[in-house]
Design a protein around this motif. Structure first.
Motif, mmCIF file in Angstrom:
data_model
loop_
_atom_site.group_PDB
_atom_site.id
_atom_site.type_symbol
_atom_site.label_atom_id
_atom_site.label_comp_id
_atom_site.label_asym_id
_atom_site.label_seq_id
_atom_site.Cartn_x
_atom_site.Cartn_y
_atom_site.Cartn_z
ATOM 1 N N ARG A 1 68.094 75.121 -51.393
ATOM 2 C CA ARG A 1 68.713 73.817 -51.616
ATOM 3 C C ARG A 1 68.254 72.852 -50.548
ATOM 4 N N LEU A 2 67.021 72.419 -50.662
ATOM 5 C CA LEU A 2 66.530 71.422 -49.715
ATOM 6 C C LEU A 2 66.744 70.031 -50.282
ATOM 7 N N PHE A 3 66.578 69.022 -49.446
ATOM 8 C CA PHE A 3 66.612 67.643 -49.926
ATOM 9 C C PHE A 3 65.187 67.293 -50.331
ATOM 10 N N GLY A 4 64.886 67.545 -51.601
ATOM 11 C CA GLY A 4 63.507 67.539 -52.075
ATOM 12 C C GLY A 4 62.736 66.264 -51.788
ATOM 13 N N ASP A 5 63.390 65.103 -51.931
ATOM 14 C CA ASP A 5 62.670 63.846 -51.779
ATOM 15 C C ASP A 5 62.692 63.311 -50.354
ATOM 16 N N MET A 6 63.136 64.132 -49.418
ATOM 17 C CA MET A 6 63.084 63.705 -48.020
ATOM 18 C C MET A 6 61.964 64.489 -47.340
ATOM 19 N N THR A 7 61.458 63.940 -46.243
ATOM 20 C CA THR A 7 60.392 64.652 -45.556
ATOM 21 C C THR A 7 60.982 65.864 -44.841
ATOM 22 N N GLU B 1 62.971 64.761 -41.888
ATOM 23 C CA GLU B 1 64.262 64.174 -42.268
ATOM 24 C C GLU B 1 65.260 65.255 -42.688
ATOM 25 N N ILE C 1 69.004 65.863 -40.800
ATOM 26 C CA ILE C 1 70.351 65.943 -41.388
ATOM 27 C C ILE C 1 71.160 67.017 -40.664
ATOM 28 N N LEU D 1 56.801 65.838 -47.978
ATOM 29 C CA LEU D 1 58.072 65.899 -48.705
ATOM 30 C C LEU D 1 58.449 67.369 -48.885
ATOM 31 N N LYS E 1 59.867 68.984 -51.184
ATOM 32 C CA LYS E 1 59.618 69.623 -52.476
ATOM 33 C C LYS E 1 58.159 70.020 -52.645
#
Ligand SMILES: Nc1ncnc2c1ncn2[C@@H]1O[C@H](COP(=O)(O)OP(=O)(O)OP(=O)(O)O)[C@@H](O)[C@H]1O
Ligand SMILES: Nc1ncnc2c1ncn2[C@@H]1O[C@H](COP(=O)(O)OP(=O)(O)OP(=O)(O)O)[C@@H](O)[C@H]1O
Ligand SMILES: [Mg+2]
Ligand SMILES: [Mg+2]
Lengths: 290, 235, 299, 375, 256
Positions: free
Chosen positions: E90-96, E99, E103, E150, E152
């Motif tokens: 569960r990564l923040f796909g659209d963040m580098t 970044e 978080i 990114l 993702k």
């Protein structure tokens, strides 16, 4: 008076339900709030008028013609405006749908003028007294047609294979295809059914309220959508329940003297229901498994 | 060759995932496809199933090209897949998932019997048959994905990392099941990170690296290859 | 500065540009809620109307200066944003959208029945104090603030919520507080924009703030590129000006407008400038080229 | 920075005399919810322009109608007004048919010294905006008391139900006037219901009213809803008649209501009553029918026609198409014969139209039932 | 005798009729690596969800450093010092990549939106410290060179490592890893093992769920075994390997 108002509400609710079914089915399968759905309902009503006035047909034929026309229309809209966006962000097809809706509405205003058109009487006015309740012939017909269509739909979705294919496709196109499901066909089928039900709703409403107008899809669409969410969007019995619930609540609200706030009633109810049941009356609760 | 992939080129936008992959499966064989992360194994399987359109190259099944066929038709030809990452229908129950596996079949009675067979293989699934698949544990979902693929009675079964996330005992179990269904007549193309096990049951194998086949041969030979041992067997 | 504008722009263009600036402010507010934080809002017009009426009442009935009226409008909208946000922000996705849509309709009906706002008769005689200069300055300020938010601890937490709420929470983000704050700021901007709107048009009517206006703003930001500040500005500019530019096709204007929406969406499904971040533009980095089909994460 | 209030000199030539034609702008909706009124107003305007041009034009120039659609949106209403003035350099604007957008457009016209003649606004606070603002409508403030008197004295109604369309500023305003007049005349309001423009289902309201058994229904909204309300009333077996304002005046009323609106009454400053119409009106009705498949004109087209004619006559009288000059002539208009009645502008530019016609639906047609004079 | 960092006291959770975790008692000592193994569906991930506050337990108590944590919201638990990774990434796909890790620093910093807009020197300094801490976490997982990609777009193995880096950035005392080696090839697993040892040496306690026995046995200090929600065994790797109940329920004939 109360029972009379409830009957009025149920009749209104039945038409909401017919439109709500299309919303719910389309949402159920491609998670799209199909904003063009209200316009399809409007087109259905106009086809009904056209059949009755120009082609001098009776109710059944007109109803059938409207359903067929809108079936084709709905399937075409999906192909042209939504299919290319199937794998993009959730909001992209929503915007496309709003575009389609603006297009159809202005096209209709252009073709037929902004004035509402009267729906010629296809059913003779007759009032029957059942105890304290007076029920009109139109109301009876609306209730019969609406419930027949809904039962048929429920049967298809529950017991016929394509119903299951719809649910599978709604989760994952690729995996559904790996099961041998023709996803495009299933989606087209969904639009076909949803659109024809909306058309039926359009014709019935036209008869009930004696008028059709190019703008009739906007508020009816909104209310029906509201009904779909109230019932639990994606759930077919939910759409029916939501439609009836909304129709009755709205009618009783007016009867109780909240007429000034009529439009607010539906939405206040909706918000309250959502706060207690975040996925609607019959919606499955969202499972949180990580 | 029953199923043959010829000089397949696939790309995702600017990323070239396959650069001329050729491989094939003969009738009755188990063929393993191994390789590091991102080598293109999944891409190969998804292209065979018609989920991805290649830029060039051909895929033939019983001599007939599958290139222009939509995925659902490929399934009805007899080619099924256990997809990577399980991909169960999360909002459907375990039983419904299995029924979806048999979507193309019309023999209701036999379907029922086959569901029983799956339950016999994975008793865990029977215990959970009315549960929504989305709330199953990772391993339970993997079993379900496997059972679901078997429900279509495929001639060729494509499997993408069927042992991922399974407990050790179940890994052994899964491989013996694969062997079993192969012996019952199903041809198998197997993608595995667990190269050790894969090579032990396969007759032939291909090694994929960054979109190209770099090694091919008998599975037993490859298992002895020092390069393969170092990179994929961790010895 | 108004003198400068009017030396090369006629009143019509000034009117159109002022309106555009007002729209951009509201659109940036919605972008923070929907584009950045990922919370669907179908009720943005309601917050605009709350700001518009509040500001109008402040200057018309309470004789407050323009600046005070504007801020009052923004704060009132933010207040209602928070009030609505607390119970509803735990709803997910479309259900939140619907709740906000419902709120929007309720607000409209309430304004329709309120006497201080003139009900259905509308509210007239608001002084025309909004000028292009003021709007341009405010747009610049808002863009600057949004850009700073985008690249801050707070902004990152919003994007994380959009990308994966559960993971964000597990990483220590208080998602309720972050969402409410985003909602409040977004509503504040809507309210601010409403105040400017009221003092430009000089007349307000509840029917002007129906759900179709809310969707109009949603269209601006989706077509421009959700979450992208330059995208939102471009999307708003194109779509707000399109009805004016399309006047030459007269009766087919709205039809073409509808078609345009469909076609633009199909050609650029992620929006015109989807994925373009102002910070990256400033850093002169190359624009990210990512495949539109790629899913977030890989679960 | 209050720069917005100053009149701007853009260095562009603003004197209309330089143009070849005399431009009159149309402000109204061709799409969206108000389209029905806008489209009719525009038809009337175009007919007037054609008549004038066929008769040789004005001051040797032709009249040109510049039409812009604001899609029933307030914000576009403002830009359209601004565009008509700044880019098209119209000398006068006719519109908007609704009070709301008229109130929005009027300050802009006033600031730019362009005449604005609303062909439909009847609400309060319109002409007060400035001395360039006019309207050629029958004012409800005048008509409602006259009609109330009539229904009490001539029809003998003692208790009534009042239905208002809540999202229609015209209806809300008219209801207030009626309620005041009814109370003043001692007629009891036994039921009050509200609807919205665009509604199609009135079952609940009628069921509620029916229980109160009123002598008549006062409905202050437009024809579409009016017709449908009566349809519902008859469907539910109610026998009371409806009376309403000129918002009901359209063939659509009968189309919607059919049999049910027989006997319904309304007042109007215009009636497409060929039998009793004067020469001018008869010609207008004929011409309109010829261009619209035999459909009769409604008050919007008639008032749109009159608006252009009023402006034209003022221009002729002033011998100038500069708004500063003909505005004064327009304000002097007295006992002017239009197709929609006789118009006099009072000191405050509010129009007096006389008489108030009380029409009745008979055999599916509007027929003159009576007239009430207005002082 | 080191301190107990986490105690589970008779913890039970039921989903409808299913008891997914059944009266589990568990203690983890500070500075150790504790593994949790068991058949599929035994309740391992559910225990992680209970500890991190995603589910409240039906009964029982969970204490972290002596403080009761069940019933607290996930973000508060993270703030107290427990971080985790997910079985399904569960990564923040659209963040580098950077970044994503930043978080993780969220709960250790405090600038709000006003700070964001005004950017006072204090806020700037804080922002700098976030970047520094995040880069450090990335270095531990050897992802520094990918910081501007990114998330993702990373290959699978690197995504798993990024999840750990993100968790590290929360400055945890206890870190929960759910199948960190799944889908990795033997080489990648080897690298991962050395990274986990490195984390341990940073004075962190590690709680690990994993099906790769080689991986588990060579890393862990102690192992607990779960079956059908119940703890059936607990001990050192050597003890667990020989435990007949564990062999029967889980290990099978594969003796590692
Ligand atoms: N949807 C996608 N968009 C962009 N690139 C992709 C996509 N899917 C795969 N790729 C890229 O294509 C290449 C091949 O990926 P593929 O998934 O086929 O590898 P694999 O061998 O199955 O790896 P793994 O062992 O991790 O499953 C990789 O570089 C990957 O990053
Ligand atoms: N939200 C839920 N609703 C119903 N059942 C659930 C839910 N979450 C988990 N379960 C059930 O609880 C059991 C434990 O699941 P859990 O995910 O903890 O297993 P696990 O030990 O992590 O297995 P694996 O090794 O396969 O990941 C499973 O049988 C699962 O089906
Ligand atoms: Mg793969
Ligand atoms: Mg697990």
């Amino acid at each position: 008076m109360l029972s009379q108002q409830i009957l009025n509400g149920i009749t209104l609710g039945a038409t909401y339900a017919l439109i709500a079914l299309g919303y719910t089915m389309v949402y159920g399968i491609i998670q799209l709030i199909n904003f063009a759905h209200g316009e399809i309902y409007m087109i259905g009503a106009f086809v009904g008028v056209l059949m009755v006035t120009v082609f001098q047909q009776d109710l059944i034929v007109s109803l059938f013609a409207a359903m067929m026309t809108c079936m084709i229309l709905g399937v075409t809209i999906e192909k042209v405006a939504y299919r290319p966006l199937r794998r993009s962000t959730r909001l992209a097809p929503l915007i496309s749908a709003i575009g389609v809706s603006i297009f159809i509405q202005t096209l209709m205003t252009k073709i037929q003028g902004p004035q509402p058109v009267g729906f010629p009487p296809v059913i003779a006015d007759a009032i029957y007294k059942v105890g304290p309740i007076e029920i009109t012939k139109v109301q009876i017909i609306i209730l019969i047609v609406a419930s027949t269509l809904m039962l048929a739909l429920n049967f298809i979705v529950k017991y016929v294979k394509i119903g299951k294919a719809m649910r599978a496709a709604s989760e994952d196109y690729d995996t559904a295809a790996l099961m041998g499901i023709n996803v495009n066909r299933v989606i087209s089928f969904t639009f076909a059914i949803g659109s024809s039900l909306a058309a039926a709703g359009g014709v019935l409403v036209g008869i009930y309220f004696n008028a059709v107008s190019p703008f009739m899809g906007v508020s009816a669409g909104l209310k029906a959508f509201c009904a779909a969410v109230l019932g639990g969007i994606g759930s077919i019995p939910g759409a029916m329940l939501g439609g009836l619930f909304l129709g009755v609540a709205e009618t009783l609200g007016i009867a109780a003297g909240f007429d000034l706030y009529k439009d607010a009633i539906a939405f206040t109810l909706l918000i309250i229901v959502l706060l207690f049941r975040p996925t609607g009356l019959l919606g499955r609760p969202i499972q949180r498994k990580v | 060759m029953l199923l043959e992939v010829k000089d397949l080129h696939v790309s995702y936008g600017a990323i070239r995932a396959l650069k001329g992959v050729s491989c094939g499966v003969k009738e009755g064989e188990i063929v393993a496809l191994i390789g590091a992360n991102g080598a293109g194994k999944t891409t190969t399987l998804r292209t065979i199933s018609g989920l991805i359109r290649p830029i060039s190259g051909d895929i033939t099944y019983k001599g007939k090209s599958l290139i222009k066929m939509p995925p659902h038709q490929i399934v009805s030809q007899g080619i099924s897949q256990v997809p990577e990452g399980r991909r169960v229908f999360t909002r459907m129950t375990v039983l419904e998932n299995l029924e979806m596996g048999a979507y193309i079949r019309n023999d209701k009675a036999n379907v029922k019997a086959d569901i029983k067979k799956v339950f016999a293989r994975f008793p865990r699934l029977e215990e959970r048959k009315a549960q929504l698949a989305g709330t199953l544990s990772g391993g339970e979902q993997q079993m379900l994905a496997m059972g679901r693929a078997l429900m279509s009675q495929p001639t060729v079964l494509l499997m993408d990392e069927p042992s991922m996330g399974l407990a050790p005992m179940l890994v052994q179990e899964i491989f013996s099941i694969i062997k079993e269904i192969n012996q019952a007549g199903t041809t198998i193309l197997l993608v595995e990170q667990n190269a050790h096990m894969a090579l032990s049951i396969a007759s032939r194998a291909y090694v994929l690296e960054t979109g190209e086949v770099v090694l091919a041969g008998q599975a037993s030979d490859l298992a002895k290859d020092p390069e393969v041992q170092k990179a994929y067997l961790g010895e | 500065m108004d003198i400068i504008f009017s030396s090369f722009l006629n009143d019509y263009y000034i009117q159109v540009l002022t309106m555009l600036g007002i729209y951009i402010i509201a659109a940036l507010g919605l972008n923070l809620i929907t584009g950045v934080t990922g919370q669907l809002s179908f009720g943005h017009a309601a917050f605009i109307s709350i700001g518009a009426y509040t500001a109008a009442i402040f200057s018309l009935r309470l004789n407050m200066p323009f600046g005070v009226a504007l801020i009052a409008g923004g704060l009132m909208a933010a207040f209602w944003g928070i009030l609505l946000g607390y119970p509803t922000l735990r709803l997910t996705g479309d259900y939140l959208g619907i709740a906000t849509l419902g709120f929007g309709e309720i607000v409209r009906v309430v304004f329709l029945n309120m006497s201080i706002t003139g009900g259905a008769l509308g509210m007239a005689g608001i002084p025309r104090t909004t000028t292009l200069t003021i709007v341009v300055i405010l747009v610049a300020l808002v863009v600057w603030a949004m850009y700073r938010i985008e690249n801050s601890r707070f902004g990152r937490s919003l994007i994380a919520i959009r990308e994966d709420e559960i993971a964000a929470e597990a990483m220590g983000v208080n998602i309720t507080t972050s969402k409410i704050t985003a909602f409040a700021i977004g509503s504040f901007l809507a309210g601010l924009s409403g105040g400017l709107y009221a003092h430009l048009l000089q007349y307000l009517n509840p029917s002007d703030f129906g759900f179709s206006k809310s969707f109009e703003f949603l269209t601006f930001i989706v077509l421009g590129g959700l979450g992208s500040i330059p995208g939102v500005i471009l999307g708003t500019t194109i779509l707000a000006l399109a009805p004016e530019f399309l006047r030459f096709i007269a009766d087919y204007r709205m039809m073409v407008y509808g078609l345009l929406m469909v076609i633009m969406m199909i050609v650029r499904p992620r929006g015109l400038l989807g994925g373009v971040k102002l910070s990256r533009l400033f850093a002169k980095n190359k624009i990210e080229k990512t495949d539109s089909t790629a899913a977030g994460g890989s679960n | 920075g209050g720069g917005g209030e100053e009149k701007k000199e853009n260095g562009e030539d603003k004197t209309p005399a330089a143009t070849e034609t005399i431009k009159i702008g149309f402000l109204g909706a061709k799409t969206g919810g108000h389209a029905a009124y806008g489209v009719e107003t525009l038809k009337g305007m175009k007919m007037a322009a054609e008549d004038i041009n066929n008769a040789g034009g004005l001051l040797g120039k032709k009249i040109e109608i510049i039409e812009e659609d604001h899609g029933s949106k307030l914000s576009e209403g403002a830009t359209v007004t601004q565009k008509l003035i700044t880019r098209d350099k119209v000398v006068a604007i006719v519109g908007d048919p609704t009070t709301g957008i008229t109130k929005l457009a009027a300050p802009i016209a006033q600031q730019n010294k362009v005449v604005l003649m609303s062909a439909g606004a009847v609400g309060t606070g319109v002409v007060e905006i400035g001395d360039y603002i006019f309207r050629d409508t029958l004012l409800d403030a005048v008509a409602a008391p006259a009609v109330t008197k009539y229904l009490k004295e001539q029809l003998g109604w003692k208790n009534v139900a009042v239905i208002t369309s809540m999202n229609n500023d015209y209806s809300v305003g008219l209801s207030k006037l009626f309620k005041d007049a009814l109370t003043a005349n001692g007629v009891e309001i036994v039921a009050e219901q509200s609807i919205q423009d665009g509604d199609q289902n009135f079952a609940a309201q009628i069921t509620a009213i029916k229980g109160k058994n009123p002598d008549g229904i006062v409905f202050t909204g437009y024809y579409t809803e009016g017709g449908l309300i009566m349809k519902e009333a008859r469907k539910q077996g109610m026998e009371a008649l409806m009376i309403g304002g000129d918002g009901l005046l359209s063939d659509v009323f009968m189309k919607m209501g059919g049999e049910s609106v027989e006997g319904s009454m309304l007042y109007a400053g215009f009636a497409a009553d060929e039998a009793r119409a004067g020469e001018k009106t008869k010609k207008f009705i004929e011409a309109y029918k010829a261009g619209n498949n035999g459909v009769l004109p409604d008050m919007f087209s008639a008032q749109g026609y009159d608006a252009v004619m009023l402006i034209a006559d003022a221009i002729t009288a002033a011998n100038s198409d500069v708004p500063e000059s003909f505005r004064a002539e327009l304000a002097k208009t007295s006992d002017w014969e239009g197709v929609s009645g006789t118009i006099t502008f009072q000191e405050n530019r509010e129009p007096i139209k006389s008489p108030v016609y009380i029409l009745e639906v008979k055999d599916g047609k509007f027929e003159l039932k009576d007239t009430a004079d207005v002082k | 005798m080191s301190t107990t960092i986490l105690e589970m006291d008779n913890v039970t959770i039921r989903f409808g009729g299913l008891t997914a975790v059944d009266s589990v008692n568990l203690n983890i000592q500070e500075g150790t690596i504790r593994a949790l193994i068991g058949p599929n569906g035994a309740g391992k991930s559910t225990i992680f969800n209970l500890i991190t506050g995603i589910y409240p337990p039906t009964s029982g108590e969970i204490r972290f450093l002596g403080q009761k944590i069940n019933g607290l919201k996930p973000h508060l638990i993270t703030e107290m010092g427990i971080a985790r990774t997910f079985q399904n990434i569960r990564l923040f796909g659209d963040m580098t990549v950077l970044e994503n890790v930043m978080i993780g620093q969220h709960c250790r910093t405090k600038a709000n939106f006003i700070g964001a807009i005004l950017r006072s020197p204090g806020v700037k300094a804080e922002e700098k410290s976030i970047v520094e801490a995040s880069l450090n976490a990335l270095e531990v997982m050897e992802l520094g060179h990918k910081k501007d990609e990114l998330a993702k777009n990373l290959p699978y193995g690197e995504q798993r490592r990024l999840e750990i880096a993100r968790a590290l950035a929360t400055n945890p005392k206890l870190i929960l890893l759910d199948e960190p080696a799944a889908g990795m090839n033997p080489q990648e697993k080897q690298t991962l093992m050395s990274m986990i040892n490195k984390i341990k040496s940073m004075d962190l306690t590690i709680f690990l769920v994993e099906h790769d026995m080689k991986f588990v046995m060579s890393l862990s200090d102690r192992i607990a075994v779960l079956d059908y929600g119940k703890k059936i065994a607990s001990g050192t790797p050597a003890e667990i390997k020989k435990n007949p109940a564990v062999i029967a329920a889980y290990l099978g004939k594969e003796v590692v």
